[in-house]
Design an enzyme around this catalytic site. Sequence first.
Site, PDB file in Angstrom:
ATOM      1  N   SER A  90       0.835  -1.206   0.000  1.00  0.00           N
ATOM      2  CA  SER A  90       0.000   0.000   0.000  1.00  0.00           C
ATOM      3  C   SER A  90       0.868   1.253   0.000  1.00  0.00           C
ATOM      4  CB  SER A  90      -0.948  -0.004   1.187  1.00  0.00           C
ATOM      5  OG  SER A  90      -0.269  -0.349   2.366  1.00  0.00           O
ATOM      6  N   ASN A  97      -4.477   6.041  -1.156  1.00  0.00           N
ATOM      7  CA  ASN A  97      -3.997   6.294   0.208  1.00  0.00           C
ATOM      8  C   ASN A  97      -3.462   7.708   0.403  1.00  0.00           C
ATOM      9  OD1 ASN A  97      -4.748   3.936   1.394  1.00  0.00           O
ATOM     10  ND2 ASN A  97      -2.839   2.877   0.924  1.00  0.00           N
ATOM     11  N   GLU A 101      -5.517  -0.527  -8.179  1.00  0.00           N
ATOM     12  CA  GLU A 101      -4.582   0.514  -8.625  1.00  0.00           C
ATOM     13  C   GLU A 101      -3.391  -0.219  -9.239  1.00  0.00           C
ATOM     14  OE1 GLU A 101      -4.133   4.413  -5.911  1.00  0.00           O
ATOM     15  OE2 GLU A 101      -3.954   2.585  -4.747  1.00  0.00           O
ATOM     16  N   HIS A 130      -2.508  -2.993  -6.525  1.00  0.00           N
ATOM     17  CA  HIS A 130      -3.013  -2.653  -5.192  1.00  0.00           C
ATOM     18  C   HIS A 130      -4.519  -2.890  -5.101  1.00  0.00           C
ATOM     19  CE1 HIS A 130      -3.564   0.496  -1.784  1.00  0.00           C
ATOM     20  NE2 HIS A 130      -3.339  -0.698  -1.296  1.00  0.00           N
TER      21      HIS A 130
END
Length: 293
Positions: A120, A191, A153, A141
Amino acid sequence: MEIKKIAVLGAGQMGNGIAHVCAQAGYEVKMRDIEQRFLDKGMATIKKNLERGLKKGKTTEEEIEATLGRIDGVLDLEEAVKEADLVIEAIPEVVQLKLDTWKEVDGLAPPHAILASNTSSISITQMAAVTNRPEKFIGMHFFNPVPVMRLVEIIKGQATADETVEVIRRVSERLGKQTVLVNEAPGFAVNRLLVPAINEAIFAVQEGVATVEDMDLAIKLGLNWPMGPLTLADFVGLDTLLYISDYFVDEFKDSKYRAPALLRKMVRAGWLGRKAGRGFYDYSGDEPKPMRF
Ligand code: CAA
């Protein structure tokens, strides 16, 4: 290049979800972890999640059996990756552990295999550089819970080839996911936004702006989030959030990403969220009970 066999490294929260969706899409999966009890727990979670669709008539016993039959749990790394066309890694977010694992996998997986990390935050370029195939190294991801969340992602490292991106895009689509392509940067796209947003909610609680449950209700109803930010923090894991915040400060050299002191204290106390039974809520009873700070 056609992907048929996938090795998933790690049978934890993310690893078992990734193995689940890969097997459901028809891929032959080797799910690898370092102890039998982790494999057993991962397989039990996959079975439980597959069975959610039974009562609603969305799946059948036969489909569940077929999906489970495509997942082989293994302890040996060589056995897991030696015939893989794609290796997806979902092991703990510890840089040295990832680098050591990738170095080993690179020597064991067939030369044509694509190597993908579900990290992440850790640099794809840094991990790719310890292998002899950086052009075949990529970030993939997923989001928790993997069977439900529709996004993957795709992260392009400095040396990732366009062809590798295309193969991973096709695999993700076969898993029923939509993709976004992100050039490597700390936190990628999701994130980068999510972690500062959750931290701001924690700062607000820390400053007495609102209680845990009111902060959650405000964002849930006011912004239509499926979960409030503090419930989501517990769901993601407070250790993960703290790790990403500290990583952002290191990488961006910008204090705007700093973690709230309350988050750091909770992690030090072992209140890591849902998985630890306590975080911003106490999960020991029938219903989660908000904590007072
Ligand atoms: N596996 C499989 N299916 C699951 C599941 C799981 N673990 N959890 C829920 N589901 C299914 C349910 O069976 C249900 O299916 P149907 O629509 O077919 O009935 C559906 O998902 C909705 O579940 P529920 O009705 O039980 O509960 P809900 O409506 O409250 O949804 C939720 C639960 C999907 C988790 C929702 O609350 C949600 O979307 N929360 C936000 C999750 C999120 O933001 N995830 C990203 C975290 S960040 C991350 O992962 C990346 C990182 O690097 C930190």
